[in-house]
Motif scaffolding. Structure first.
Motif, short mmCIF file in Angstrom:
data_model
loop_
_atom_site.label_atom_id
_atom_site.label_comp_id
_atom_site.label_asym_id
_atom_site.label_seq_id
_atom_site.Cartn_x
_atom_site.Cartn_y
_atom_site.Cartn_z
N ASP A 176 0.96 -1.17 0.45
CA ASP A 176 -0.09 -0.32 0.30
C ASP A 176 0.77 0.92 0.05
O ASP A 176 1.39 1.41 0.75
CB ASP A 176 -0.76 -0.01 1.49
CG ASP A 176 -1.94 1.37 1.70
OD1 ASP A 176 -1.80 1.87 -0.11
OD2 ASP A 176 -2.54 0.85 2.25
N SER A 178 -0.02 4.67 -0.68
CA SER A 178 -1.06 5.19 -0.66
C SER A 178 -0.68 6.65 0.18
O SER A 178 0.73 6.36 1.14
CB SER A 178 -2.28 5.22 -0.42
OG SER A 178 -2.54 4.70 1.05
N GLY A 278 -3.70 1.32 -5.99
CA GLY A 278 -2.95 2.75 -5.55
C GLY A 278 -4.05 2.98 -6.64
O GLY A 278 -4.75 3.05 -7.07
N TYR A 287 -8.57 2.81 -9.74
CA TYR A 287 -7.50 2.14 -9.32
C TYR A 287 -6.12 1.21 -10.30
O TYR A 287 -6.55 1.22 -10.73
CB TYR A 287 -8.27 0.95 -7.92
CG TYR A 287 -8.34 -0.44 -8.92
CD1 TYR A 287 -7.94 -1.14 -9.20
CD2 TYR A 287 -9.88 -0.42 -9.45
CE1 TYR A 287 -8.08 -2.30 -10.34
CE2 TYR A 287 -10.50 -1.71 -9.95
CZ TYR A 287 -9.58 -2.09 -10.39
OH TYR A 287 -9.65 -3.56 -11.16
N ASN A 314 -1.77 10.78 -6.19
CA ASN A 314 -2.90 11.21 -5.30
C ASN A 314 -4.02 11.92 -5.83
O ASN A 314 -3.55 12.67 -6.91
CB ASN A 314 -2.20 12.27 -4.16
CG ASN A 314 -1.64 13.20 -4.02
OD1 ASN A 314 -2.25 14.40 -4.39
ND2 ASN A 314 -0.32 13.04 -5.12
N ASP A 321 -6.45 8.27 -2.31
CA ASP A 321 -5.94 7.45 -3.25
C ASP A 321 -5.69 6.48 -2.85
O ASP A 321 -4.71 5.19 -2.40
CB ASP A 321 -5.03 8.44 -3.19
CG ASP A 321 -3.87 8.32 -1.51
OD1 ASP A 321 -4.32 7.65 -0.96
OD2 ASP A 321 -3.00 9.38 -1.90
N SER A 322 -6.66 5.50 -1.58
CA SER A 322 -6.29 4.14 -0.87
C SER A 322 -7.25 3.28 -1.15
O SER A 322 -8.46 3.25 -0.58
CB SER A 322 -6.54 4.42 0.56
OG SER A 322 -5.26 5.69 1.00
#
Length: 467
Positions: A176, A178, A278, A287, A314, A321-322
């Motif tokens: 991850d 993000s 992300g 995504y 982002n 953005d996760s």
């Protein structure tokens, strides 16, 4: 003297002579020695002949021991360097048998008084165990045994060696990246960054600066600062280590460990793939599953890919953005069902997910600009259905509870609205996602590093059920 007297004396003399002869033992020793000489020579000779046989057998046994050890070692090395297919395993066994037989013959070539020797080496693979069996027969010529009709003596023996092979293992890392991974990796670092940001905001003319850290750490439309917190942390003196920096270093260390283990074992049984989750692009709304490195044991290539681990794109509008569930669903399609690890085609599969467990929510369920929720563990069951072991490292947040400059309450407002409502759900959901014994919480840089190192170690030590 009368005739009778003379005869009597004569008979008495003969009797005395016979009695003397009968009582004389001097000739018996020589006679007995003559009678026993041949058996004694034969028995002594057989002992010498048997000693020569024992010497020859000892030499052959030493040669068989060496051949068996050599065969299992060669077979293991060749199989590990191959793709583990049936054809490559068969070829490795044949090559190991040929080399080991040559070694046996070289050991016994200089033996003397030997009629014939015969050595055979066979190699078998039973699961991940390599068994090598070396057998021999040896015949020696007798020097004295012919007296008893024994022209040669024979002996046989064997030696067995086993070597265990590591299982074929494929490790997929889902990282991850993000923007929340751009937060400081320690509480001290978070406080330093908080103070630095607050000072910079005030210097930029913002009298109401709060020192915001969470949810405002990237450059957004109308941002109060022209730089992201990542660049600010990097230019600080001394630089402030962020979670993304720790993640990059931990992954690189894992690759280095795998490379060292592979070189020490002479094996290519271990492969690693690197993926990040992300956004698809800056200011995007979809995504992305980004492949940094395909499944490989090319350690130099993997290290180069790991060096590129950085914060993902982002959304400049601040809507988050996760993405986690969607990229992990895509990753599942790239991983075959986990096997028993006895060949590369049946490799054991592992996925290690490193995340803060907070996802962004879009669509009708989100009524504001930035909505969040706890990680959804539903996708993880699909991994487990394919016998894939799922490891999860939860990188917990380090909230600023007090303003380091004033001592007053400083819990970030964005943290309160975006994270705090879901903290009680994140850990249980991530633990439900993981396989038993494959969950860890890491609140700072050192613990992230340690958690990844431990999970990597588990991929090489996990017990397997064998018949």
């Amino acid at each position: 003297m009368s005739p009778r007297s003379a005869l009597w004396r004569s008979c008495r003399g003969v009797g005395r002579s016979v009695a003397a002869y009968r009582s004389d033992r001097r000739g018996n020793i020589a006679l007995l020695f003559g009678l026993l000489l041949l058996p004694l020579i034969g028995t002594t000779g057989l002992a010498i002949d048997y000693g020569q046989l024992l010497t020859a057998r000892t030499t052959c046994q030493t040669a068989a021991d060496a051949a068996a050890l050599y065969a299992s070692g060669v077979a293991k090395a060749l199989i590990q360097q191959s793709d583990g297919s049936a054809a490559s395993v068969a070829s490795a066994k044949t090559e190991a048998q040929t080399r080991a037989t040559g070694l046996f013959n070289a050991h016994v070539a200089r033996m003397t008084n030997v009629i014939a020797t015969g050595g055979t080496v066979t190699v078998a693979k039973v699961g991940q165990r390599i068994d090598a069996l070396a057998t021999f027969n040896v015949a020696t010529r007798t020097s004295f045994g012919g007296i008893f009709g024994v022209r040669s003596m024979n002996a046989s023996g064997s030696a067995k060696s086993s070597a265990s092979m590591p299982l074929y293992t494929d490790l997929y890392m889902a990282l991850d990246v993000s923007q929340s991974m751009g937060l400081a990796s320690t509480t001290a670092g978070a406080k330093s960054l908080f103070t630095l940001i607050k000072t910079m905001e005030r210097n930029a003319g913002n009298s109401g600066a709060t020192g915001c850290v969470f949810g405002c750490h990237v450059v957004q439309t109308g941002s109060r600062l022209a730089s992201s917190y990542q660049s600010i942390a990097g230019s600080a003196v001394p630089p402030i280590t962020l979670r993304i920096d720790v993640l990059r270093n931990a992954v690189n260390k894992t690759i280095s460990t795998a490379q060292s283990d592979a070189l020490a074992a002479g094996t290519s049984n271990y492969r690693i793939a690197l993926y990040t989750t992300g956004l698809s692009s800056a200011n995007g709304t979809t995504y992305s599953l980004n492949q940094l490195a395909a499944l490989s044991s090319n350690w130099n290539g993997l290290s180069a890919a790991a060096a590129n681990i950085d914060l993902g794109p982002n959304n400049g509008g601040g809507t988050g953005d996760s993405y986690l569930k969607e990229p992990l669903t895509d990753l599942l399609t790239k991983i075959p069902t986990s096997g028993d690890g006895t060949s590369q085609a049946t490799s054991r599969a592992y996925v290690i997910i490193i995340t803060d467990g907070l996802r962004d929510v879009k669509g009708s369920s989100c009524t504001s600009g930035h909505c969040t929720a706890a990680f959804d563990p539903a996708v993880c069951q699909s991994y487990k259905n394919k016998n894939i072991t799922v490891g999860v490292i939860y990188t917990t947040y380090l909230p600023i509870l007090a303003d380091p400059t004033t001592g007053s309450s400083a819990l970030d407002g964005n943290y309160q609205s975006l994270v705090q409502p879901y903290v009680s759900q994140i850990a249980p959901n991530l633990q439900a996602c993981s396989s038993p014994g494959w969950y860890a919480e890491a609140s700072d840089g050192p613990s992230i590093d340690a958690a990844l190192a431990k999970m990597f170690g588990q991929t090489t030590m996990q017990p397997q059920i064998t018949n």
